[in-house]
Design a protein around this motif. Structure first.
Motif, mmCIF file in Angstrom:
data_model
loop_
_atom_site.group_PDB
_atom_site.id
_atom_site.type_symbol
_atom_site.label_atom_id
_atom_site.label_comp_id
_atom_site.label_asym_id
_atom_site.label_seq_id
_atom_site.Cartn_x
_atom_site.Cartn_y
_atom_site.Cartn_z
ATOM 1 N N VAL A 87 96.720 98.199 70.880
ATOM 2 C CA VAL A 87 95.328 98.122 71.324
ATOM 3 C C VAL A 87 94.443 97.553 70.218
ATOM 4 N N VAL A 88 93.514 96.691 70.604
ATOM 5 C CA VAL A 88 92.470 96.220 69.694
ATOM 6 C C VAL A 88 91.131 96.671 70.281
ATOM 7 N N PHE A 89 90.460 97.590 69.589
ATOM 8 C CA PHE A 89 89.170 98.081 70.055
ATOM 9 C C PHE A 89 88.041 97.204 69.518
ATOM 10 N N GLN A 90 86.876 97.392 70.082
ATOM 11 C CA GLN A 90 85.692 96.648 69.645
ATOM 12 C C GLN A 90 85.391 96.950 68.182
ATOM 13 N N ASP A 91 85.585 98.200 67.760
ATOM 14 C CA ASP A 91 85.360 98.588 66.375
ATOM 15 C C ASP A 91 86.686 98.600 65.612
ATOM 16 N N TYR A 92 87.356 97.441 65.614
ATOM 17 C CA TYR A 92 88.650 97.280 64.951
ATOM 18 C C TYR A 92 88.490 97.495 63.441
ATOM 19 N N SER A 93 89.614 97.705 62.752
ATOM 20 C CA SER A 93 89.593 97.944 61.310
ATOM 21 C C SER A 93 89.906 96.667 60.534
ATOM 22 N N SER A 94 89.313 96.540 59.372
ATOM 23 C CA SER A 94 89.637 95.453 58.449
ATOM 24 C C SER A 94 89.925 96.086 57.087
ATOM 25 N N TYR A 95 90.978 95.618 56.432
ATOM 26 C CA TYR A 95 91.440 96.252 55.201
ATOM 27 C C TYR A 95 91.396 95.262 54.033
ATOM 28 N N SER A 96 90.959 95.731 52.878
ATOM 29 C CA SER A 96 90.941 94.890 51.688
ATOM 30 C C SER A 96 92.338 94.860 51.069
ATOM 31 N N LEU A 97 93.247 94.301 51.815
ATOM 32 C CA LEU A 97 94.645 94.132 51.416
ATOM 33 C C LEU A 97 95.036 92.692 51.720
ATOM 34 N N THR A 98 96.300 92.363 51.626
ATOM 35 C CA THR A 98 96.716 90.998 51.929
ATOM 36 C C THR A 98 96.673 90.743 53.429
ATOM 37 N N LEU A 99 96.668 89.458 53.794
ATOM 38 C CA LEU A 99 96.721 89.095 55.209
ATOM 39 C C LEU A 99 97.994 89.649 55.830
ATOM 40 N N ARG A 100 99.096 89.572 55.102
ATOM 41 C CA ARG A 100 100.375 90.111 55.583
ATOM 42 C C ARG A 100 100.244 91.586 55.928
ATOM 43 N N VAL A 166 101.898 91.670 66.559
ATOM 44 C CA VAL A 166 103.103 91.772 65.734
ATOM 45 C C VAL A 166 104.064 92.837 66.266
ATOM 46 N N SER A 167 103.535 93.762 67.025
ATOM 47 C CA SER A 167 104.369 94.824 67.590
ATOM 48 C C SER A 167 105.242 94.279 68.717
ATOM 49 N N ASP A 168 106.378 94.946 68.942
ATOM 50 C CA ASP A 168 107.257 94.583 70.058
ATOM 51 C C ASP A 168 106.809 95.237 71.363
ATOM 52 N N SER A 169 105.612 95.783 71.381
ATOM 53 C CA SER A 169 105.115 96.481 72.567
ATOM 54 C C SER A 169 105.037 95.541 73.760
ATOM 55 N N ALA A 170 105.226 96.088 74.949
ATOM 56 C CA ALA A 170 105.192 95.291 76.172
ATOM 57 C C ALA A 170 103.762 94.975 76.601
ATOM 58 N N PHE A 171 102.808 95.844 76.218
ATOM 59 C CA PHE A 171 101.407 95.683 76.597
ATOM 60 C C PHE A 171 100.561 95.370 75.368
ATOM 61 N N VAL A 172 99.585 94.511 75.546
ATOM 62 C CA VAL A 172 98.516 94.342 74.558
ATOM 63 C C VAL A 172 97.195 94.587 75.287
ATOM 64 N N ILE A 173 96.406 95.503 74.755
ATOM 65 C CA ILE A 173 95.125 95.846 75.363
ATOM 66 C C ILE A 173 94.008 95.426 74.421
ATOM 67 N N LEU A 174 93.093 94.620 74.914
ATOM 68 C CA LEU A 174 91.949 94.170 74.130
ATOM 69 C C LEU A 174 90.681 94.772 74.730
#
Length: 254
Positions: A87-100, A166-174
């Motif tokens: 799931v990707v929510f409207q208030d998604y997270s961003s991390y000060s780490l590498t793109l990977r 990136v997940s092998d999940s069958a569903f992606v929810i935006l």
């Protein structure tokens, strides 16, 4: 006597509050088939995001049930649920780490799998972001590191979508993750996502209807209920709530 009066007053207040409480959803029966592209649309407050929170077991329904392949959602543990959909929510997270690392949080087992990370970048429409990274997927993002690259809101949104892919999940929810963007840009991003992620079932929540032309099924919400289900053409011909929404937003896409 004072205590009894207070108890009586509290009882009256509770009774009044209970009368004011209204259910957010009032019965929302629908089915989603594998690899189907489903758009759930409606005005703000229609109950769209509540459906997603129920699917994620963040809320528990007061009545009725949700099943996945006939299995009650209550019987599916969280660990397994994360493998079923991302799931990707409207208030998604961003991390000060590498793109990977930002992408691999969607499936930490893929952290060192360059192919999986790059495939998720493509599916999340983040190739343009990657092309600007001086160290590729191992570029630091954010401002914590001296060599960190700070991204715009739209770029972070693409990284968040790539994380879900990136997940092998069958569903992606935006759940309206691109709502801060211009309506035309948002529609183009979601259209590309639908075309690229064809191996997954996609459920897209939005109060904008521009993307609905590319959906296999449109579920229209109003006042906590499903008022219409169909395709873009069939709902336009029905001349109901969907057409009203589409007509009111039509100038955005001219």
């Amino acid at each position: 006597m004072i205590l009894l009066n207070r108890i009586s007053y509290l009882t009256m207040c509770i009774s009044h509050i209970q009368k004011q409480i209204k259910p957010v959803l009032k019965g929302v029966p629908f089915e989603i088939s594998p690899r189907q592209r489903v758009a759930i649309v409606g005005e703000n407050g229609a109950g769209k995001s509540t459906i997603i929170k129920l699917l994620c077991k963040l809320y528990k329904p007061d009545s009725g049930k949700i099943t996945i392949n006939g299995i009650n959602l209550d019987d599916i543990p969280f660990s397994q649920l994360k493998r079923i959909y991302s799931v990707v929510f409207q208030d998604y997270s961003s991390y000060s780490l590498t793109l990977r690392e930002n992408i691999a949080f969607g499936d930490i087992d893929k952290l060192k799998d360059d192919k999986a990370i790059l495939d998720a970048v493509n599916k999340g429409l983040a190739t343009e972001v990657l092309n600007k990274m001086p160290k590729g997927i191992d570029t630091n993002l954010g401002k914590l590191e001296d060599d960190g690259v700070d991204l715009s809101g739209g770029q972070w949104q693409r990284v968040a979508i790539a994380r879900a892919c990136v997940s092998d999940s069958a569903f992606v929810i935006l759940d309206e993750p691109t709502s801060a963007l211009d309506p035309v840009v948002e529609t183009e991003i979601l259209k590309q996502f639908i075309e690229i992620a064809r191996d997954k079932t996609a459920v897209i929540i939005s109060h904008r209807v521009g993307l609905c032309k590319f959906a296999d099924k449109i579920i229209v919400m109003k006042d906590g209920q499903i008022c219409e289900i169909g395709t873009h053409d069939s709902l336009i011909n029905k001349n109901g709530e969907y057409k009203r929404l589409y007509t009111s937003q039509e100038q955005w896409y001219r």
